[in-house]
Write a protein that holds these residues in place. Structure first.
Motif, PDB file in Angstrom:
ATOM      1  N   LEU A  44       4.873   4.641  -9.161  1.00  0.00           N
ATOM      2  CA  LEU A  44       4.319   4.359  -8.266  1.00  0.00           C
ATOM      3  C   LEU A  44       4.550   4.504  -7.420  1.00  0.00           C
ATOM      4  N   ASP A  45       4.297   4.917  -6.523  1.00  0.00           N
ATOM      5  CA  ASP A  45       4.431   4.728  -5.200  1.00  0.00           C
ATOM      6  C   ASP A  45       3.911   4.080  -4.175  1.00  0.00           C
ATOM      7  N   ASP A  46       4.360   3.092  -4.335  1.00  0.00           N
ATOM      8  CA  ASP A  46       3.724   1.931  -3.390  1.00  0.00           C
ATOM      9  C   ASP A  46       4.054   2.059  -2.049  1.00  0.00           C
ATOM     10  N   SER A  47       3.938   2.622  -1.206  1.00  0.00           N
ATOM     11  CA  SER A  47       4.524   2.930   0.477  1.00  0.00           C
ATOM     12  C   SER A  47       3.159   2.224   1.041  1.00  0.00           C
ATOM     13  N   GLN A  48       2.220   2.327   0.630  1.00  0.00           N
ATOM     14  CA  GLN A  48       0.658   1.898   1.667  1.00  0.00           C
ATOM     15  C   GLN A  48       0.843   0.963   2.326  1.00  0.00           C
ATOM     16  N   THR A  49       1.669  -0.172   1.423  1.00  0.00           N
ATOM     17  CA  THR A  49       1.662  -1.394   1.485  1.00  0.00           C
ATOM     18  C   THR A  49       2.386  -2.418   2.199  1.00  0.00           C
ATOM     19  N   ILE A  50       3.577  -1.389   2.376  1.00  0.00           N
ATOM     20  CA  ILE A  50       4.547  -2.001   3.166  1.00  0.00           C
ATOM     21  C   ILE A  50       4.136  -2.398   4.198  1.00  0.00           C
ATOM     22  N   VAL A  51       4.414  -3.528   4.781  1.00  0.00           N
ATOM     23  CA  VAL A  51       4.216  -3.242   6.275  1.00  0.00           C
ATOM     24  C   VAL A  51       5.699  -3.698   7.334  1.00  0.00           C
ATOM     25  N   SER A  52       6.602  -3.607   8.103  1.00  0.00           N
ATOM     26  CA  SER A  52       7.868  -3.526   8.223  1.00  0.00           C
ATOM     27  C   SER A  52       8.156  -3.487   9.686  1.00  0.00           C
ATOM     28  N   TYR A  53       8.918  -3.986  10.189  1.00  0.00           N
ATOM     29  CA  TYR A  53       8.886  -4.448  11.812  1.00  0.00           C
ATOM     30  C   TYR A  53      10.331  -4.431  12.454  1.00  0.00           C
ATOM     31  N   SER A  54      10.738  -5.140  13.392  1.00  0.00           N
ATOM     32  CA  SER A  54      11.781  -5.517  13.477  1.00  0.00           C
ATOM     33  C   SER A  54      11.860  -6.823  15.457  1.00  0.00           C
ATOM     34  N   LYS A  55      12.524  -7.549  15.068  1.00  0.00           N
ATOM     35  CA  LYS A  55      12.452  -8.544  16.005  1.00  0.00           C
ATOM     36  C   LYS A  55      13.886  -8.559  16.513  1.00  0.00           C
ATOM     37  N   LYS A  56      14.210  -8.890  17.905  1.00  0.00           N
ATOM     38  CA  LYS A  56      15.734  -9.668  18.162  1.00  0.00           C
ATOM     39  C   LYS A  56      15.433 -11.588  18.329  1.00  0.00           C
ATOM     40  N   ASP A 500       7.281  11.903   4.957  1.00  0.00           N
ATOM     41  CA  ASP A 500       8.039  12.148   4.224  1.00  0.00           C
ATOM     42  C   ASP A 500       9.845  11.138   4.471  1.00  0.00           C
ATOM     43  N   LYS A 501       9.265  10.595   5.397  1.00  0.00           N
ATOM     44  CA  LYS A 501      10.536   9.714   5.871  1.00  0.00           C
ATOM     45  C   LYS A 501      10.314   8.186   6.245  1.00  0.00           C
ATOM     46  N   ARG A 502       9.302   8.237   5.573  1.00  0.00           N
ATOM     47  CA  ARG A 502       8.510   6.819   6.166  1.00  0.00           C
ATOM     48  C   ARG A 502       9.001   5.252   4.572  1.00  0.00           C
ATOM     49  N   LEU A 503       9.166   4.216   4.563  1.00  0.00           N
ATOM     50  CA  LEU A 503       9.601   2.598   3.905  1.00  0.00           C
ATOM     51  C   LEU A 503       9.004   3.956   2.733  1.00  0.00           C
ATOM     52  N   LYS A 504       9.377   3.851   1.589  1.00  0.00           N
ATOM     53  CA  LYS A 504       9.489   4.083   0.734  1.00  0.00           C
ATOM     54  C   LYS A 504       9.775   3.211  -0.779  1.00  0.00           C
ATOM     55  N   LEU A 505       8.496   2.531  -0.782  1.00  0.00           N
ATOM     56  CA  LEU A 505       8.288   1.481  -2.671  1.00  0.00           C
ATOM     57  C   LEU A 505       8.348   2.519  -3.392  1.00  0.00           C
ATOM     58  N   GLN A 506       9.753   2.455  -4.079  1.00  0.00           N
ATOM     59  CA  GLN A 506       8.641   3.813  -6.208  1.00  0.00           C
ATOM     60  C   GLN A 506       9.372   2.665  -6.788  1.00  0.00           C
ATOM     61  N   ILE A 507       8.028   2.641  -7.680  1.00  0.00           N
ATOM     62  CA  ILE A 507       8.126   1.836  -8.949  1.00  0.00           C
ATOM     63  C   ILE A 507       8.349   2.534 -10.686  1.00  0.00           C
ATOM     64  N   TYR A 508       9.121   2.301 -11.330  1.00  0.00           N
ATOM     65  CA  TYR A 508       9.208   3.225 -11.950  1.00  0.00           C
ATOM     66  C   TYR A 508       8.642   2.128 -13.546  1.00  0.00           C
ATOM     67  N   TYR A 509       7.609   2.259 -14.314  1.00  0.00           N
ATOM     68  CA  TYR A 509       6.745   1.231 -14.646  1.00  0.00           C
ATOM     69  C   TYR A 509       6.547   2.406 -16.650  1.00  0.00           C
ATOM     70  N   THR A 510       6.000   1.103 -17.497  1.00  0.00           N
ATOM     71  CA  THR A 510       5.816   1.168 -18.524  1.00  0.00           C
ATOM     72  C   THR A 510       4.588   0.518 -18.891  1.00  0.00           C
ATOM     73  N   GLU A 511       3.062   1.573 -18.964  1.00  0.00           N
ATOM     74  CA  GLU A 511       2.397   0.269 -18.887  1.00  0.00           C
ATOM     75  C   GLU A 511       1.699   0.877 -20.833  1.00  0.00           C
ATOM     76  N   PRO A 512       1.383  -0.463 -20.890  1.00  0.00           N
ATOM     77  CA  PRO A 512       0.786  -0.566 -22.757  1.00  0.00           C
ATOM     78  C   PRO A 512      -0.881  -0.344 -22.015  1.00  0.00           C
ATOM     79  N   ASN A 513      -1.251   0.141 -22.953  1.00  0.00           N
ATOM     80  CA  ASN A 513      -2.469  -0.220 -23.224  1.00  0.00           C
ATOM     81  C   ASN A 513      -3.178  -0.976 -23.516  1.00  0.00           C
TER      82      ASN A 513
END
Length: 513
Positions: A44-56, A500-513
């Motif tokens: 699962l490429d769950d990158s769409q739900t990430i929010v990232s920003y910076s603070k001093k 292609d350069k966006r911050l990515k969260l990739q989740i490898y999983y096994t899904e029981p039916n």
């Protein structure tokens, strides 16, 4: 007879094969075509739900650090930082005796560099570590009259006193006489060899070693033998309050090094008589250690373009770039799994994943380096770390990383991946494995805390330092290893123009039916 006896066995084997095939049907390999045949699980490429920003960050606690900085460093992206040092000295031993008519010969201060020593045929050479910049600096060493307290009076002396990186102006209002000045100083790999007595040589590894004013220490230390001021540690700390290292650079460039304060000291070399009647004079040495409170202060000249980028970060949808810098610099925030639109305390996307009851095989965050905005190469930090902002603590994956016992540069490389570099030595990305953290969020209902991303000089250090002014969301402390890191970089955020350069969260999983 033999064939008849084998039939029941064959039937049993056939039944097991059919049953095993049925069990295999209960495991879904959704998405396996995305990652190839070698990994038969879903991704699962769950990158769409990430929010990232910076603070001093602003001022950061800079006492009780594992090591300290000293010097001037001009970062190609983040500009010039000047790092001064105030140190509270301690007696080598209480109530010292120096002998009859003791007289100071010379006094030296010594701050050793981190190094790796190699000895071949009785000759030792040194490779320096934690040296930044390549230009000389000027150093003034002065007595300090500012009293550094161990405990905070505002808490009824129940908690330790914190000192912060913005207190240089206060310290400099309480300076005493000048003890030494050094111009055009630059760290080098040469050690020190000198006579320490009859047929004795003292050898010291490379470090900042400067001669101090002898008269000051004759009056302040040697002449005070037997007095209350040298009777014990508390008396001495109130009497000789500290020594201040003030650095400057005639240009925007300079050099900076990191050192271990527990290995630093002042040596007072003196001569004396064993008794008033003695004709011969003996040699002695007395040390003042940096065993009290040490404080780093920072002056940062942050470029206007970086200041502007940090003024109003988009905390709702995230930013195109993430800024990270050590010292009292810049932190980036990563919030996983999007928003909680139904206001039940759990992000909607995380609720969906919890309902699926996935087995999490691996989860990674990929931070890609924006090489268009940095100088690249040796100025890039080798390590960044990610941690739980709410609890100011490491993630679960830190405790299960089997590389934890390796030297700092190689330690925790599974969880905190080292900078992946291209053939041109420029950084490509950092891979942060957060499998246990994601598994706990999905399968153990752990709290989905915001995550902090900072530069680290030593990923094995677990201690944290307080911010003088906490920030949202829940940024109250940062890893001490970041405070002692002079470098910085720029990473792509979740809203990078190039997908292609966006911050990515990739989740490898096994899904029981």
């Amino acid at each position: 007879m033999k064939i008849k006896n084998l039939l029941p066995i064959a039937g049993t084997i056939l039944f097991i094969i059919i049953a095993f095939s049925s069990c295999q049907d209960d495991i879904s390999a959704i998405g396996s075509e995305i990652i190839g045949d070698e990994i038969p699980n879903g991704i699962l490429d769950d990158s769409q739900t990430i929010v990232s920003y910076s603070k001093k960050m602003g001022p950061v606690q800079s006492n009780r650090l594992p090591s300290y900085q000293f010097g001037v460093y001009n970062d190609p992206v983040y500009g010039k930082s000047t790092v001064n040092l105030l140190s509270q000295l301690t007696l080598e031993k209480n109530d010292p005796k120096f002998g009859d008519s003791a007289t100071v010969d010379s006094v030296f201060v010594y701050l050793p560099y981190f190094n790796e020593a190699t000895t071949v045929d009785s000759t030792t050479t040194y490779e320096l570590d934690s040296i930044y910049g390549a230009s000389p600096i000027n150093v003034s060493i002065l007595a300090s009259n500012y009293f550094l307290r161990q405990y905070d009076p505002n808490t009824g002396f129940q908690e330790f006193q914190n000192y912060y990186t913005d207190e240089g102006g206060t310290f400099e209002q309480h300076l005493g006489e000048e003890l030494a000045t050094v111009e055009n100083y630059f760290p080098n790999e040469s050690g020190f060899v000198f006579n320490a007595g009859e047929d004795e040589e003292e050898k010291l590894p490379p470090g900042f070693r400067v001669k101090l004013d002898s008269t000051f220490f004759q009056d302040k230390i040697i002449a005070m033998e037997g007095k209350e001021e040298l009777r014990n540690s508390n008396n001495f700390k109130d009497y000789m309050r500290g020594i201040y290292f003030q650095v400057s650079s005639p240009t925007n460039d300079g050099s900076l090094f990191i050192f271990d304060a527990s290995e630093a000291y002042i040596s007072i070399y003196y001569n004396y008589k064993e008794s008033p009647e003695a004709e011969e004079r003996e040699n002695g040495v007395f040390k003042l250690n940096f065993g009290g409170i040490n404080v780093n202060t920072f002056t940062n000249d942050l470029p206007q373009n970086v200041e502007t980028a940090l003024e109003n970060p988009n905390t709702s949808t995230g930013e195109e770039n993430l800024y990270v810098r050590g010292g009292d610099g810049i932190i980036s925030v990563v919030e996983l799994f999007g928003r909680d639109l139904d206001n039940n305390g759990v992000a909607d996307d995380l609720e969906t994943l919890r309902d699926k009851e996935w087995i999490i095989n691996e989860a990674n965050l990929f931070f890609y380096v924006n090489q268009d905005m940095i100088a690249g190469g040796d100025t890039e930090p080798e390590r960044i770390i990610i941690y739980d902002l709410k609890n100011s603590n490491v993630l679960a994956d830190y405790n299960t990383d089997i590389t934890n016992g390796l030297p700092p540069l190689e330690a925790f490389v599974n969880h905190y991946g080292r900078l992946e570099r291209g053939s041109d030595n420029k950084g490509k990305f950092y891979k942060m494995e957060i499998t246990d953290h994601i598994s706990n969020l999905i399968n153990k209902d752990s709290t989905n805390v915001p995550l902090g991303v900072v530069v680290s000089q030593n990923v094995s250090i677990r201690t944290t330092q307080k911010l003088e002014n906490p920030l949202e969301p829940s940024i109250e402390e940062i890893p001490a290893s970041s405070v002692i890191s002079p470098e910085g970089t720029i990473l792509y955020g979740n809203n990078a123009t190039d997908p292609d350069k966006r911050l990515k969260l990739q989740i490898y999983y096994t899904e029981p039916n």
